[in-house]
Design an enzyme around this catalytic site. Sequence first.
Site, PDB file in Angstrom:
ATOM      1  N   SER A  52      68.504  63.446   2.054  1.00  0.00           N
ATOM      2  CA  SER A  52      69.118  64.828   1.554  1.00  0.00           C
ATOM      3  C   SER A  52      68.065  65.651   1.117  1.00  0.00           C
ATOM      4  CB  SER A  52      70.347  64.585   0.840  1.00  0.00           C
ATOM      5  OG  SER A  52      70.997  65.761   0.857  1.00  0.00           O
ATOM      6  N   LYS A  77      64.166  66.221   1.873  1.00  0.00           N
ATOM      7  CA  LYS A  77      63.366  67.489   2.150  1.00  0.00           C
ATOM      8  C   LYS A  77      62.094  67.294   1.379  1.00  0.00           C
ATOM      9  CE  LYS A  77      67.685  70.029   1.742  1.00  0.00           C
ATOM     10  NZ  LYS A  77      68.417  70.118   2.967  1.00  0.00           N
ATOM     11  N   TRP A 122      76.654  69.084   9.093  1.00  0.00           N
ATOM     12  CA  TRP A 122      76.227  70.031   8.155  1.00  0.00           C
ATOM     13  C   TRP A 122      74.699  70.252   8.358  1.00  0.00           C
ATOM     14  CZ3 TRP A 122      77.937  74.067   5.411  1.00  0.00           C
ATOM     15  CH2 TRP A 122      77.244  74.300   4.142  1.00  0.00           C
ATOM     16  N   HIS A 127      76.825  61.356   5.783  1.00  0.00           N
ATOM     17  CA  HIS A 127      75.522  61.725   5.157  1.00  0.00           C
ATOM     18  C   HIS A 127      75.205  60.606   4.036  1.00  0.00           C
ATOM     19  CE1 HIS A 127      72.893  64.928   3.827  1.00  0.00           C
ATOM     20  NE2 HIS A 127      73.234  64.355   2.403  1.00  0.00           N
TER      21      HIS A 127
END
Length: 423
Positions: free
Chosen positions: A261, A265, A352, A403
């Site tokens: 998540s 990044k 998402w 997720h």
Amino acid sequence: MINRLKSFAHQGTLRFNNQMKKALVCLIGLVSLSAGVCAQKTDRFMGEIVNYDEGAVPAYTLPDILLTTKGKKIKTVSAWKKQRRPELLALFEEHVYGKTPDSFDSVKFMVTNENAVAMAGKAHLKEVTITAWNHGHSVSFPVVLFIPNKRTKPAPAFLLINNRNSRNTDPARVEKSTFWPAEMVIDNGYAIAAFHHSDVAPDRKDSYQNGVLKQLFPEVLEKDNGMKAIGVWAWAASRVMDYFKTDKDIDFNKVALVGHSRGGKTSLWSAAQDQRFAMVFSSCSGSTGASLARRKYGETISLINKQFGYWFNNNYKKYSNDVNSLPVDQHMLIGLIAPRPVYTTNATEDRWADPYGSFLSLRNAKAVYDLYGEKVALPKNMPGVNMPIIHSAIGYHFREGKHDLNVYDWTNFIRFANHHFNL
């Protein structure tokens, strides 16, 4: 039928016409299918419509990863290294993640606890405190490290940027988590380490400054292109690499960085800057991670800046409603990692994070790996669920579930690392 529809998506400049977009409404895996009916195509969040409809993805053209700002086409590795790579790195610093300070005064490592027979004798535990100084101020943060005892040489290692509960990486192993399955990694011959992101920059918009930024680099807070939380987390990962260089039990040339998540990044941005990381894994990283911004699918630049603007520099806010003027997109971030192996993931219940946009980002980073002559075995169309791409410089899987970072992910990370580290 779905694969045939997906093949309409041109993988180069990615300019879509309306017929193509309408044809891709029920893209496999990116929507939940029940009796052939597509799932909800839009949602609302923070006053904005969230698009989950491939047919509503706008026409867009990605900036050319091999074309300099002066219009020169990059055709060699030398030109990439000397011209385009530094240029792209500077563009991401200026417009997205912020510029990381070039130096600081000093860094010190202290092993505060050891257990040579951890995990019932399978591993050597080291708890390390890393302390950095700058301008008379210091910041310390802990690192947990397990090293396999059954080895004849320094161990390759995985380093996790832990952005979940700190108990996930419990050094006592009283609590164990599939988010960081340390025992499984040790059993496969790898060392495994972790630090918690909040120890260097709290993950809150009202306190992210506390820690590294206020203590070591307060001047950065006054700059529109100064790094924020993600930049700090990436900076901390590099300090762990500084420590690994001093530890004779770690194979410094075989360290893989892992993040999920926001941590995913960070892992991409960290590896783009710090070429000492031999490999990078990014789980479900979505917007401003592995997913293309120009698709406007799922979380957008506007939405991520509304919620988590403190992750990125101030300049990034300019593109919340003008993504096409952004001089970079996320395929370029993947390209900055070349020729080192990179592996990203997505999950079926995580629209998402735009799984298809993440896959397209990898496809469009391939041009840089091609320059290096690295084998990239990505299919033209997005692979099916639970069909990992392992024997490739760019790896990927799209798994069942939510997720998260779990054992399925780690199992394939190990397979990918085994392939590239020749283990």
